[in-house]
Design an enzyme around this catalytic site. Sequence first.
Site, PDB file in Angstrom:
ATOM      1  NE  ARG A  28      94.579  -8.258 -14.806  1.00 21.52           N
ATOM      2  CZ  ARG A  28      93.502  -8.502 -15.565  1.00 21.52           C
ATOM      3  NH1 ARG A  28      93.595  -9.226 -16.659  1.00 21.52           N
ATOM      4  NH2 ARG A  28      92.322  -8.028 -15.225  1.00 21.52           N
ATOM      5  CD  GLN A  87      87.248  -6.868 -19.510  1.00 21.55           C
ATOM      6  OE1 GLN A  87      86.349  -6.163 -19.937  1.00 21.55           O
ATOM      7  NE2 GLN A  87      87.680  -7.948 -20.133  1.00 21.55           N
ATOM      8  CG  ASP A 132      85.627 -15.274 -19.105  1.00 23.74           C
ATOM      9  OD1 ASP A 132      84.705 -14.453 -19.297  1.00 23.74           O
ATOM     10  OD2 ASP A 132      86.817 -14.931 -18.933  1.00 23.74           O
ATOM     11  CE  LYS A 159      81.678 -11.357 -19.236  1.00 26.82           C
ATOM     12  NZ  LYS A 159      82.747 -10.549 -18.630  1.00 26.82           N
ATOM     13  NE  ARG A 211      81.213 -15.598 -24.130  1.00 22.53           N
ATOM     14  CZ  ARG A 211      82.426 -15.425 -23.631  1.00 22.53           C
ATOM     15  NH1 ARG A 211      82.602 -15.361 -22.324  1.00 22.53           N
ATOM     16  NH2 ARG A 211      83.468 -15.315 -24.427  1.00 22.53           N
ATOM     17  NE  ARG A 270      86.417 -17.185 -22.372  1.00 20.48           N
ATOM     18  CZ  ARG A 270      87.714 -17.481 -22.312  1.00 20.48           C
ATOM     19  NH1 ARG A 270      88.120 -18.719 -22.574  1.00 20.48           N
ATOM     20  NH2 ARG A 270      88.615 -16.571 -21.994  1.00 20.48           N
TER      21      ARG A 270
HETATM   22  C1  S3P Z   1      88.782 -10.262 -17.685  1.00 20.83           C
HETATM   23  C2  S3P Z   1      87.668  -9.972 -16.923  1.00 20.83           C
HETATM   24  C3  S3P Z   1      86.328 -10.494 -17.216  1.00 20.83           C
HETATM   25  C4  S3P Z   1      86.374 -11.670 -18.191  1.00 20.83           C
HETATM   26  C5  S3P Z   1      87.291 -11.410 -19.344  1.00 20.83           C
HETATM   27  C6  S3P Z   1      88.709 -11.153 -18.858  1.00 20.83           C
HETATM   28  C7  S3P Z   1      90.087  -9.682 -17.304  1.00 20.83           C
HETATM   29  O1  S3P Z   1      85.533  -9.455 -17.785  1.00 20.83           O
HETATM   30  O2  S3P Z   1      85.082 -11.960 -18.656  1.00 20.83           O
HETATM   31  O3  S3P Z   1      87.300 -12.524 -20.229  1.00 20.83           O
HETATM   32  O4  S3P Z   1      91.132 -10.133 -17.824  1.00 20.83           O
HETATM   33  O5  S3P Z   1      90.099  -8.763 -16.472  1.00 20.83           O
HETATM   34  P1  S3P Z   1      84.688  -8.433 -16.861  1.00 20.83           P
HETATM   35  O6  S3P Z   1      85.631  -7.648 -16.067  1.00 20.83           O
HETATM   36  O7  S3P Z   1      83.908  -7.603 -17.841  1.00 20.83           O
HETATM   37  O8  S3P Z   1      83.807  -9.304 -16.014  1.00 20.83           O
END
Ligand code: S3P
Length: 415
Positions: free
Chosen positions: A10, A153, A299, A326, A330, A372
């Site tokens: 970000r 996300q 995660d 993921k 997982r 991971r």
């Molecule tokens: C993340 C959101 C998560 C996480 C990923 C990083 C992010 O995914 O599992 O490793 O940086 O916004 P999801 O939004 O699919 O849950």
Amino acid sequence: MPGDKSISHRSIMLGSLAEGTTLVHGFLHGEDNHATLNAFRAMGIEIEEHADGVLKIHGKGLHGLAEPGDILDCGNSGTTIRLMTGLLAGQGFFSVLTGDKYLRKRPMKRVLSPLSTMGARIWGRGGGDLAPLAIQGGSLQPAVYDSPIASAQVKSALLLAGLYAQGETTVREPHLSRDHSERMLRFFGADVRPFEGGVTVVGHPRLTGREVFVPGDISSAAFFLVAALVTPGSELLVRNVGVNPTRSGIIDILQQMGGSLELLNSRELSGEPVADILVRSSDLKGVEIGGSVVPRAIDEFPVVSVAASFAEGTTTIRDARELRVKETDRIAAMTSELTKLGARVAAREDGMVIDGGQGLSGGTVNSHGDHRIAMSLAVAAQCAKAAVTIEDTACTATSFPNFWDLLGQATGGKG
Ligand code: S3P
């Protein structure tokens, strides 16, 4: 700990969209974040990398990105492809996003569908669910979206698209997912309004370059927290870890399991809560995990399943269906690999049931190409009764390039 991966992504995105210079301290120089960095360079943003790892981003404002001359390769990074899809939907140019063989199998409709309600024009393989994605950017309308999943996300893709829509864009989610986008947007000057169950962003903000200090990644710290808990006689102080409540579910889960974890020196860095974590080896017990803690630790379930293998009694993980989409599935991966080491693990559609307490044996296991999973298996190996060989470990570079060195240091060379 290496810098937080989510916050590092970000910082590049918002630093590029801001006016003026952004300095990023503690940036994670891992493969995922470099995919984001390269994408913004390909869109004309000058990003200097100083010898100490600090980044200097010469932001060009909300409308300063240029059409990339080639396909943007997001590598293994779901955050890069999904957030950029939202961002690119609002640009006045055409772009194509792709990724590695794992990313090209991951679902993209979760961002394409809500973005299309804003007027975005995006195409993908598999009926619009799979990368490569082709994006014809253009003008967007604001939207109100009720997300069926707690996904940062998805939420962030919409908030970034919302920057390019006139008016208010709102995302509601069933449980609060990580809120780094909201915090950083506000830190750069956007009007972001969180409320119970969702968040609203106001379009066409003026973002201003800032100095960002990225905290250490709690998702990386988690491997060391569990390693210390399950290795008798351990005491470990992990410094400068991000403990944002939308990310700190792992601390709650491990404490609930009976783990001795103390947060020291709590402070705030660039709008994010940070602390040092003191952990001491503990006798762990099985617990029930489900509900709102799941997105707060999403995660960390591979390493939670390792902790559960060493815990006395049964651990049940529910409401975690997202683990199936993921970097790899997982649930399937940890079930098969821990079983190879003698653990009693059963996969459920939305989680796992682990009967712990018998310890783990030696053997040969595989990471399934997932960083991971590789690191969780390395933690399992610390306390296994015989040597464990882990195949396909180069993937740790996506989020934790110096993992093996640090593990070696923390374990006195055993790692
Ligand atoms: C993340 C959101 C998560 C996480 C990923 C990083 C992010 O995914 O599992 O490793 O940086 O916004 P999801 O939004 O699919 O849950």
